[in-house]
Design an enzyme around this catalytic site. Sequence first.
Site, PDB file in Angstrom:
ATOM      1  CB  CYS A  84      -0.946  -0.008   1.197  1.00  0.00           C
ATOM      2  SG  CYS A  84      -0.099   0.007   2.803  1.00  0.00           S
TER       3      CYS A  84
ATOM      4  CG  HIS B 169      -3.920   1.887   5.018  1.00  0.00           C
ATOM      5  ND1 HIS B 169      -3.269   1.095   4.123  1.00  0.00           N
ATOM      6  CD2 HIS B 169      -4.922   2.485   4.309  1.00  0.00           C
ATOM      7  CE1 HIS B 169      -3.833   1.189   2.943  1.00  0.00           C
ATOM      8  NE2 HIS B 169      -4.837   2.035   3.033  1.00  0.00           N
TER       9      HIS B 169
ATOM     10  CG  ASN C 292      -7.704   3.687   1.726  1.00  0.00           C
ATOM     11  OD1 ASN C 292      -6.757   2.993   1.359  1.00  0.00           O
ATOM     12  ND2 ASN C 292      -8.531   3.304   2.694  1.00  0.00           N
TER      13      ASN C 292
END
Length: 973
Positions: free
Chosen positions: A190, A375, A395
């Site tokens: 990510c 994250h 995101n």
Amino acid sequence: MSVLPPDAASEAEYYLGAQDNAIAQTIMAEVPVTVSLPTKKNKQQTPQQAIDEFWAKFTTKAPGKATTVIPSNEYVERVARRASKAVGTTTQASYDEAAAVCKAKVAKIVKECRRVNQKYRDPHFDLELDLKWGDRDTLESLSNTKGEKKPESGFHPKSVKRVTDVFDVPKFYIDGPTANDVRQGRDGDCWLLAALCTLSNKPSLIERVCVARDEQVGVYGFVFHRDGEWISEIIDDKLFLTKPDFDESVLERLLWEDRERVDSEEQYRKAYQSGSGALYFAQCEQANETWLPLLEKAYAKAHGDYQAIEGGFTGEGIEDLTGGVTTELYTTDILDKEYFWKEELMKVNDQFLFGCSTGMWRPVWGERKGIVELHAYSVMRAVEMDGQRLVLLKNPWGKYEWTGAWSDGSKEWTADWLKKLDHRFGDDGNFWISYDDLLRKYQAFDRTRLFGDDWKVTQIWTTVSVPWTFDYHDTYFTFSLAKTGPVVLVLSQLDDRYYRGLEGQYRFELNFRLHKKGQEDYVVRSIAPYRHTRSINVELDLEAGEYIVLMKVNATRDLDILPIEEVIRNYARDRRDKLVAVGMSVSVESRGTFDSCAFLAHSKGKVIETEEERQAKKAAEKRKKDKERREFKKQIMEARRDRYYMQVKQFEKEKEKKEKARAKLRAKKAAKAAKKLEKKQAKEASEVSTSPDKTSDPKEEKHAQIVEPAASADAPAESGDGPGSKPELDPNTTTPVKSETKDDSESSPPKESETKAEPSSETKPAAPEVADQTAAEDKQKASEEQKAPEEQKSPDDAPAQKQQEATEDEETEEESSDDEFDISSVSEISSRELDIRLKERADTPAPPGPAAPAAVAEEEEDEFESNPWNAVATIGLRVYYKVAEGDRDSEIVKLRVVRPNVYAVRSKKERDGEERDEGDKEEDEKDADGEKMSKGLDVDDSSKDATLEGDREQRKKSILSLVPPESGIFPRT
């Protein structure tokens, strides 16, 4: 006790030649050699003794260095030679060079494939071959965790197909690369996808990464920034899919054929193996767009495999894709939040790129008002209007959004605000958040500075041995700045993501301090990061002048990680191709004695000796060789003198023994002669008394002989000669009593001047002619005694008398035979003989030592002694500086490494091996330019107070040298 210690005795026997060995063995046969057996450690050590012994074992005596893991090759030397030169170039020059190389590679592959009419198949990163044969080299990194079972990644793709077989109408870009294209797959990257989302806000940044491609041939070329330089990577167009092929599936095909279908296989392909949704890893939102999965594949290949790019920080990804410099910022450390907003966040997508993350201090998966913990998010925009400060975040998952104020559908939104911010509601991963909430909900920011054509960079690398103590290293960087201006200093280590599994047991954290030459206080120091261990940096405006960069490297060791040599042993047979791929395309860095390795990138830190260092090394080696020669010569001469001393002592013992035997024999002969004379006189007296008038028979008279005791020249008085004391006679026996003498082992060896002299006349054996004369006289006496009248002897005493006479004859012969053993004097060894002995010692293995008895329990090996501290790191310094249009071709910065010359001779005392005084120690503390390096401790280190020297004013200046007197902090004295 042995005169020679066991080690000296073995050296004498082994190296002094065959003739010397025979003599040495004879001597050591007389004197038993004692062997020192291992004993248990003294449990009564003082605390300081125990601590000193521990530190002596803790650190290795032979520091490691960067060496190759795979067999040596010429590429390492090429990289080392090129990296040893610090040449300033524009930040664009390295990119242009890598892009040109990448385009040339792609053009050559296209030409080759068209010549043979085949699509490109990447032999170094073949997904299909890897999946079909189960090698998993493209999926998994080398494992270096302890334990029998090697952990596997959670990746389980089912098939591999080319882009043209997956996408109906494949397009590399559809309306350009945008953040809305990004969808994360089954890899934990990510942070990389968040970096791509961030890059999409600035035009042409993503397009700069993919520099060449031929979609028909199926070849793509990308460039990435790594360790201060741009590198190129070539891949084919094969991608992993989530579902297996129709012919190879079992369960899927049974479920698919639960009813009749027209062309079931084609319908299966369209449903499970077509479009972006069929891909196993990253995918674009558009069904036919391909840039994201291919870029992710190229990035995975550059690092070795897909597992290597799991987990990271957004700033690292932005650095790798742009060549910028990332700084780690924490919300709680921001001094002026107004300045941070106006001068940094508001310049996003211009001078800076930003990423943010959560879960810094509480690593627990979860969700807080739609924000996912652990994250990474991208900062897309920062706006200030109508009194509101708002930030647009992305995101990379494409879902899960903030649910607080200014979230989609919140009460803050009006039609006017939707129009002003051009925002649409929807669970697409894009959401707005206020500046205050941003600082409250996100703990860390990754700020990456971008460099344009008006920036240049100079870099250099070196290898350092990192001690256990955390302090500034004696190896440091210096640079000169020709013009005043903004500068970015970056201290970095090599990115270990490129060699996962071979990074070793040591983890390094970097710190540095900048000093202006000639000033005691430092200008600035770096802030130690919590997460980014790859590099640290500072930005500031510097005046022209000379500067010193002191680096502090902190090493921590994890013994649950296997050393590099064990990892290589585990995979040398089964995963040779993987080891070669890691070794040739990436690097392995020096982490210990046998935990040390380096490949191409780490070769840039290889130390290239200067001419001065080579000369100093040559002189040091000569001094070492001469010292070994002197010590070996001294050892040989000491062994010879010891051997000569033992020979003299042995000869004296033998002579004393024989002198005592002679004295004993002479005493017996004297007693016997006296007894015979007494008997004869008594007999003659009795005959005279019985027949006084009878005349003597002439025949009898001619046998008469008068023997006087001790009349010979060899009488017992001679027994007192020689080194031994004179034997004492017991009146009740004819056997001499030995006098008590001092043990030879307790006597000290003679001096060298005495041992070189010949033995004295007292210690020399008797002359042969004197011994022969004495023996002849004794035989004549014995023959005359045997001719005595038979009537004078008793028949019963005849056998005993004959046996006694035979024994006396043997003793007489033994007395007459002197030891003719010649003792040679101690001679000085010649230079030629010494060279021969040294060559024999070098060519011959050392003799094995004596084995300890089984009853003595061996001491357990100390864990620190068997595996000591030996951390080695490759460190580089990059200096970015802004230049004007007319200064691009001039050399503004000159950068070099200053290393301590371990071969330099500081003083005559050190050369002679004597104890060095304080003046010599101070001399060692000076750097190459003669400046005393007394900058070890930081100003906020409490140890600095205890180590300050000088009077009160000097102590204040050493801490606050930059504080002007008019500040009022200290009164004038």
